[in-house]
Write an enzyme that holds these catalytic residues in place. Structure first.
Site, mmCIF file in Angstrom:
data_model
loop_
_atom_site.group_PDB
_atom_site.id
_atom_site.type_symbol
_atom_site.label_atom_id
_atom_site.label_comp_id
_atom_site.label_asym_id
_atom_site.label_seq_id
_atom_site.Cartn_x
_atom_site.Cartn_y
_atom_site.Cartn_z
ATOM 1 N N ASP A 122 6.170 16.072 9.034
ATOM 2 C CA ASP A 122 5.524 16.531 10.920
ATOM 3 C C ASP A 122 6.327 16.136 11.651
ATOM 4 O O ASP A 122 6.495 15.021 12.334
ATOM 5 C CB ASP A 122 4.476 15.823 11.324
ATOM 6 C CG ASP A 122 3.787 16.726 12.220
ATOM 7 O OD1 ASP A 122 4.371 16.984 13.153
ATOM 8 O OD2 ASP A 122 2.374 17.168 12.006
ATOM 9 N N HIS A 216 3.720 28.747 9.089
ATOM 10 C CA HIS A 216 3.885 28.030 9.826
ATOM 11 C C HIS A 216 5.757 28.082 10.593
ATOM 12 O O HIS A 216 6.014 28.069 12.116
ATOM 13 C CB HIS A 216 2.867 26.745 9.730
ATOM 14 C CG HIS A 216 3.238 25.991 11.210
ATOM 15 N ND1 HIS A 216 2.403 25.592 11.574
ATOM 16 C CD2 HIS A 216 3.806 25.127 11.598
ATOM 17 C CE1 HIS A 216 2.098 25.316 12.841
ATOM 18 N NE2 HIS A 216 3.433 24.431 12.973
#
Length: 308
Positions: A122, A216
């Site tokens: 992330d 994404h």
């Protein structure tokens, strides 16, 4: 009669070092109305628009002041929180509080991009300090807004619950197609390493895009959003098991930018229209805060706003 409390609560972390303690302060939209400083409120601090994926709890977002406490030692972080709450007593009260965590220092042989509770790296696409336009994207330039915000930044906070039972029901290949990256290395599905630029036009033997249109990683790229970029500094959270027996866990998403209308908002609008990940997450709380530049020696944070 209420007994006056005494004791040594300020000595909670007596035998600990600094533990990389940081305390960051930001001002919410409502702060300026409460203090009569409406003329000093930046235009960029306008309330965020509503998004179709929002399921927001109004009691766990926004607020006059935002305080983020971070440390490598949870005891040191608690000590700082305890001290601030005591000093603020009679002036400010806690409206909501969220606790997050990241990988502990030393958990890996060398520093690496953190993983979230879905197991994904992330922050791979973050702007880097070495980028020529890093400061332009993250910090408010002098003259761009009120003087007190010069060299400051705007932070967006989102509590994003991960629907982990649904996510973990997917196979590895399905998860990777949702994100557009390899789970093991963070590399784009078109090959290379974590920092390799994805080949967005690459197709497989069937003629399908290797990185799906709704992946994404594709949707959040600056070059897919008119150059919009933000510096992500998220934390994971786990608040136990809810009444349905599923984890109340996910991401305390924090992103920094010079202007949320050119950073977070256009990207979130794009995600709102067709992000494959949306099926597995739920935005449950939100906030936007103006964080002034650091204080010089002998000054305090926000002095230019409060005394200017």
């Amino acid at each position: 009669r209420r007994r006056r409390r005494t004791g040594t609560t300020r000595e909670i972390a007596l035998d600990a070092g600094p533990a990389s303690l940081t305390v960051t302060l930001g001002f919410g939209h409502s702060f300026f109305g409460r203090t009569g400083l409406e003329k000093q409120r930046p235009e960029a601090l306008a309330p965020l628009p509503q998004f179709s994926s929002d399921h927001l709890d109004a009691n766990r977002g926004n607020g006059d002041l935002w305080v983020q406490i971070g440390a490598d030692d949870a005891l040191v972080a608690f000590h700082a929180l305890n001290a601030l709450q005591k000093d603020a007593r009679g002036t400010a009260r806690v409206r909501w509080q969220m606790n997050g965590f990241n990988r502990s220092p030393g958990a890996t042989a060398s520093p690496r991009t953190a993983r979230n509770l879905m197991g994904q790296l992330d922050g791979t696409g973050n702007p880097q300090e070495s980028d020529k336009d890093f400061a332009q994207r993250v910090f408010v330039a002098p003259g761009d807004g009120p003087a007190w915000m010069a060299n400051g930044s705007y932070v967006v906070m989102r509590r994003i619950r991960m629907l982990l039972d649904d996510w973990e029901g997917l196979g590895l290949a399905e998860q990777e197609h949702v994100i557009g990256r390899r789970k093991s290395t963070g590399a784009p599905l078109t090959g290379g390493g974590e920092r390799t630029e994805p080949k967005l036009d690459a197709t497989d033997k069937s003629g399908d895009l290797v990185i799906p249109l709704n992946a994404h990683a594709r949707i959040t790229r600056p070059d897919q959003n008119g150059g919009a970029a933000m510096l992500r500094r998220p934390f994971s959270y786990h608040d136990g098991i809810d009444a349905d027996g599923v984890p109340d866990a996910g991401l305390l998403f924090l992103c920094w930018q010079a202007d949320p209308l050119r950073g977070f908002v256009p990207v979130q609008r794009k995600l709102d229209r067709g992000d494959a990940l949306s099926e597995y997450i739920r935005h449950e709380a939100s906030g936007l805060y103006a964080v002034p530049g650091g204080a010089a020696k002998g000054e305090y944070v926000g002095q230019a706003l409060l005394e200017g």
